[in-house]
Write an enzyme that holds these catalytic residues in place. Structure first.
Site, mmCIF file in Angstrom:
data_model
loop_
_atom_site.group_PDB
_atom_site.id
_atom_site.type_symbol
_atom_site.label_atom_id
_atom_site.label_comp_id
_atom_site.label_asym_id
_atom_site.label_seq_id
_atom_site.Cartn_x
_atom_site.Cartn_y
_atom_site.Cartn_z
ATOM 1 N N TRP A 71 2.003 2.721 -4.860
ATOM 2 C CA TRP A 71 2.934 1.606 -5.108
ATOM 3 C C TRP A 71 2.972 0.681 -3.881
ATOM 4 C CZ3 TRP A 71 7.253 -0.035 -2.453
ATOM 5 C CH2 TRP A 71 8.083 -0.949 -3.103
ATOM 6 N N HIS A 72 2.832 1.275 -2.702
ATOM 7 C CA HIS A 72 2.906 0.463 -1.484
ATOM 8 C C HIS A 72 1.708 -0.454 -1.309
ATOM 9 C CE1 HIS A 72 6.094 3.288 -0.421
ATOM 10 N NE2 HIS A 72 6.529 2.350 0.395
ATOM 11 N N GLY A 73 0.596 -0.084 -1.872
ATOM 12 C CA GLY A 73 -0.560 -0.960 -1.747
ATOM 13 C C GLY A 73 -1.799 -0.339 -2.309
ATOM 14 N N PHE A 125 4.425 -5.542 -0.258
ATOM 15 C CA PHE A 125 4.314 -4.571 -1.357
ATOM 16 C C PHE A 125 4.917 -5.135 -2.628
ATOM 17 C CE2 PHE A 125 5.061 -1.883 2.574
ATOM 18 C CZ PHE A 125 3.719 -1.919 2.917
#
Lengths: 307, 484
Positions: free
Chosen positions: B324-326, B484
């Site tokens: 989800w962060h990247g 993000f």
């Protein structure tokens, strides 16, 4: 709601007032910096506006690498060394120089290598340091942006380590002619190697950036170059040399004549020790006299004064 | 528009005055103003992506009616449509290039050369946050926890309320929508609490996080020439930089929302005082971890289907959280490291030891055991942050390797290298301040003395004003979580 707005307004007023009071105290204590000494050099030029003179232009390779004092002594012509710090760029103050020249003045133009590819190079952090420690710069060179920026720069808390205690790069680092002398008599630290990026030359646009090229007698002089740097970029330097010859520029000597061993550089690849500077300046003087760029009368006058 | 920018300092008071003076009479005016303000806030960055935001909002609003249908089949269809829509948006803008590159690498490994199309588009700010808002809304309807909302403006405010639009906290429909549906009444205590939170958040971001960033960037960019002590200092510095950057943002968001009469979910509860990794995840980016827990971990069976499935679910949730962060392997690795740290606690049934109060809640200081637990957890988290900070995993491994290899080389380098000690100058006062206020992350009252509180606030304000003047002619630094 009104109560909150009142309190917030009072809080902001108090914070801003204290901020500016602290600033005022702080500004008054702020010493001038190495970069800000450049303003004083420009003032030397201004003070000699109407005299016939030789002006040395370049970055720190000129400040460290040529002695205007010696030239003035030997040639009997007022000589001003404007070389200070290449990261301040060479373009910002050109119109100021132009305004303070007479038609008989001679320019010795010795830009660092990157200027041949990027004549308009300026490092924002160096300018910031200059205008922060000496807000007069913007006014002196007539740059309204710097006048505005110096206002903001001067109300900031210190962002830089003050160079008041630095041995070499301090405010009082130059003599009456503008030569950097703070390193004279100190043991050299040995040079760092610098990189030369072989970007395409912009010689055709030099006249736009440096107006004195078309109005005054300008002599090109190559910067002091370390042997290793010369070996790595020999062909590129030869191209610059050739292009200058094609443009019929007055060259004092060749690039190779300015190649020096590491032992004669003080701390940076462009900064000569004081002894080597003297020898280099003597070579320049003899060229200027032998080639007739400086007329012999000045020299004779000077010789008789020596006797 | 960034919270730490001049436009926001103009925008906020204007919206605040209009909100409480002009649109105060009716709920619909309040909400309409918030919607317009939120779109201006987002459109300031990119009006093109504002269209994407509005479209995404409209689709989830419409899907909500389908998901709320009495027919379970129809509801399920619209639920999947909404999931496909939201993940599709994320997939195109955030993950497409990553997958295209992975497929290319995989095919090349078996000798097939492909030339996938690589999209040259910017990642829309806040995309991971507002798509998750939309999904939480349809999930709650599907689970029968709420009815679809009929007023579009109210729903749009829920998705794009400007304090939380670009970096959270990720709100839940059940928590925020009822507040949007009720008229807000000005409360002096709530607003002044909000201002205190904003000041503290701004201080953490502008002074501590941005101050640490200079040293941390210097250390990470030149890591190959530095000693173990300096590298460790850089890693610790980054732990605090990202904490102050993100929790600072969250506090400004919470504080701003309070000015308009809203209470948002807490996002940070002093995570570095955690005694184990499980507690850390109950205190770090709380709104995201609880989102994944409620909408992914529990639907997968949570820990109720036996140990094997609990382990599987734990890994899924941490890997997805990392992803989800990247769209990069380093974030997945970061998630995997945390999963590995969580696993022993899960297997030994010790993952719910510290669920209630913060460490030493009724004492001034922690005991030795608690101190060692906190230090151990912090060391683990800091190790994992190295993989978060360095996008190239090989470089991250090399960074860790040098900490071990150079362990005895110039151990005091960080003392004389400018910047090494700076990390300590920033973090020691921060740890003390956090420890002081640790019992309630939403109420910033440093001391019982009013004058002293004012003095502290003014000192913080002076530092912030100075930074604004310093960077007046430059772009303000962005928040890390905007990526993000």
């Amino acid at each position: 709601m009104k109560n909150l707005l009142k309190k917030v307004s009072f809080f902001l007023l108090l914070s801003f007032t204290l901020f500016f009071v602290l600033k005022y105290i702080f500004i008054n204590r702020e010493p001038k910096s190495f970069n800000s000494a450049f303003v004083d050099k420009l003032k030397i030029l201004q003070a000699n506006k109407n005299k016939k003179k030789i002006v040395l232009i370049g970055g720190s390779s000129v400040g460290f690498g040529l002695s205007a004092e010696l030239m003035e002594q030997k040639l009997g012509i007022t000589t001003i060394n404007l070389g200070h710090n290449a990261t301040l760029g060479l373009v910002d103050f050109q119109s100021f120089i132009e305004k303070n020249l007479t038609k008989d003045d001679i320019i010795v133009f010795s830009p660092e290598w990157h200027i041949y590819a990027h004549p308009d190079f300026v490092d924002a952090a160096s300018i910031d340091n200059l205008i922060r420690h000496n807000p007069e710069y913007g006014r002196l060179i007539g740059n309204p942006n710097y006048i505005v920026e110096s206002y903001f720069a001067s109300i900031r808390f210190s962002q830089y380590v003050h160079d008041g205690n630095e041995i070499i790069y301090r405010y009082h680092c130059y003599n009456a002619n503008g030569d950097i002398i703070s390193h004279c008599g100190l043991k050299p630290k040995g040079p760092k190697y610098y990189s030369v990026y072989e970007d395409p030359m912009q010689l055709n646009s030099f006249a736009n950036y440096f107006p004195f090229l078309s109005t005054n007698k300008t002599v090109y002089f190559f910067p002091p170059t370390q042997t290793r740097v010369y070996q790595e970029h020999k062909n590129y330097f030869a191209q610059i040399e050739k292009a200058l010859v094609n443009q019929r520029s007055i060259l004092v000597d060749n690039v190779v004549d300015n190649v020096y061993p590491d032992s004669v550089f003080f701390d940076e690849g462009y900064h000569l020790t004081c002894d080597t500077r003297t020898q280099r300046t003597e070579k320049l003087i003899s060229y200027l006299t032998n080639s007739g760029v400086v007329n012999n009368r000045s020299l004779t006058k000077n010789k008789s004064a020596d006797q | 528009m960034l919270f730490n920018s001049i436009p926001f300092l103009v925008f906020l008071p204007v919206v605040f005055i209009l909100y409480w003076y002009l649109s105060n009479k009716k709920l619909k005016y309040q909400n309409l103003l918030l919607l317009i303000a939120s779109y201006v806030f987002y459109g300031w960055w990119s009006w093109k992506f504002l269209i994407l935001l509005a479209l995404s909002t409209l689709l989830d609003y419409l899907y909500g009616f389908g998901v709320g249908s009495k027919s379970r089949k129809k509801a399920r269809f619209f639920l999947w449509l909404s999931i496909a829509n939201n993940l599709g948006i994320l997939g195109v803008f955030k993950y497409y290039n990553f997958f295209a590159e992975q497929f290319q690498t995989a095919f090349e490994a078996i000798g097939i050369h492909t030339h996938p199309i690589i999209l040259q588009i910017a990642l829309p700010v806040g995309i991971s946050f507002y798509t998750f808002h939309g999904m939480s809304y349809v999930f709650d309807i599907f689970r029968g926890e709420r009815r679809p909302i009929t007023n579009f403006v109210e729903y749009a405010v829920f998705v794009c309320f400007f304090p939380l639009l670009v970096a959270g906290p990720i709100e839940r429909a059940n928590h925020l929508l009822p507040q949007i549906q009720n008229k807000r009444v000005f409360s002096y205590s709530q607003a002044s609490e909000g201002l205190r939170l904003m000041l503290w958040g701004m201080f953490k971001k502008v002074i501590i996080a941005d101050g640490l960033a200079i040293t941390v960037n210097d250390i990470f960019n030149n890591y190959s020439t530095l000693s173990a002590g300096t590298l460790i200092m850089g890693a610790i510095g980054f732990s605090f930089q990202i904490y102050c950057d993100f929790s600072g943002y969250s506090e400004i968001a919470l504080g701003t929302a309070k000015l308009f009469g809203f209470e948002l979910l807490s996002n940070f509860k002093f995570p570095y005082f955690s005694r184990d990794i499980a507690e850390f995840w109950r205190r770090w980016h709380v709104s995201l971890s609880s989102w994944f827990k409620d909408y992914l971990y529990i639907p997968l069976g949570g820990s109720k289907l036996g140990k094997a499935k609990a382990v599987r679910n734990t890994f899924i949730i941490f890997l997805v959280s990392g992803f989800w962060h990247g769209a990069s392997w380093n974030f997945i690795t970061w998630g995997a490291i945390h999963a590995a740290g969580f696993l022993p606690l899960l297997l030994l049934n010790r993952n719910r030891q510290h669920t209630k109060e913060i460490v030493a809640f009724d004492r001034k200081l922690p005991n030795m055991k608690e101190l060692m637990q906190m230090l151990g957890t912090f060391a683990f988290v800091t190790f994992a942050w190295i993989f978060f900070r360095i996008h190239d995993i090989k470089v991250a491994i090399d960074f860790c390797k040098r900490i071990i290899v150079n362990a005895f080389h110039d151990p005091l380098q960080f003392v004389h290298k400018p910047g090494g000690l700076m990390v300590l100058y920033y973090i020691i006062p921060l740890i003390l301040a956090d420890w002081w206020i640790r019992r309630n992350e939403r109420v910033i009252r440093p001391t019982p003395y009013r004058i002293l509180n004012w003095a502290i606030a003014i000192v913080m304000a002076i530092f912030i004003i100075n930074t604004f003047f310093t960077y007046l002619d430059k772009q303000p630094s962005s928040f890390i979580y905007f990526e993000f």
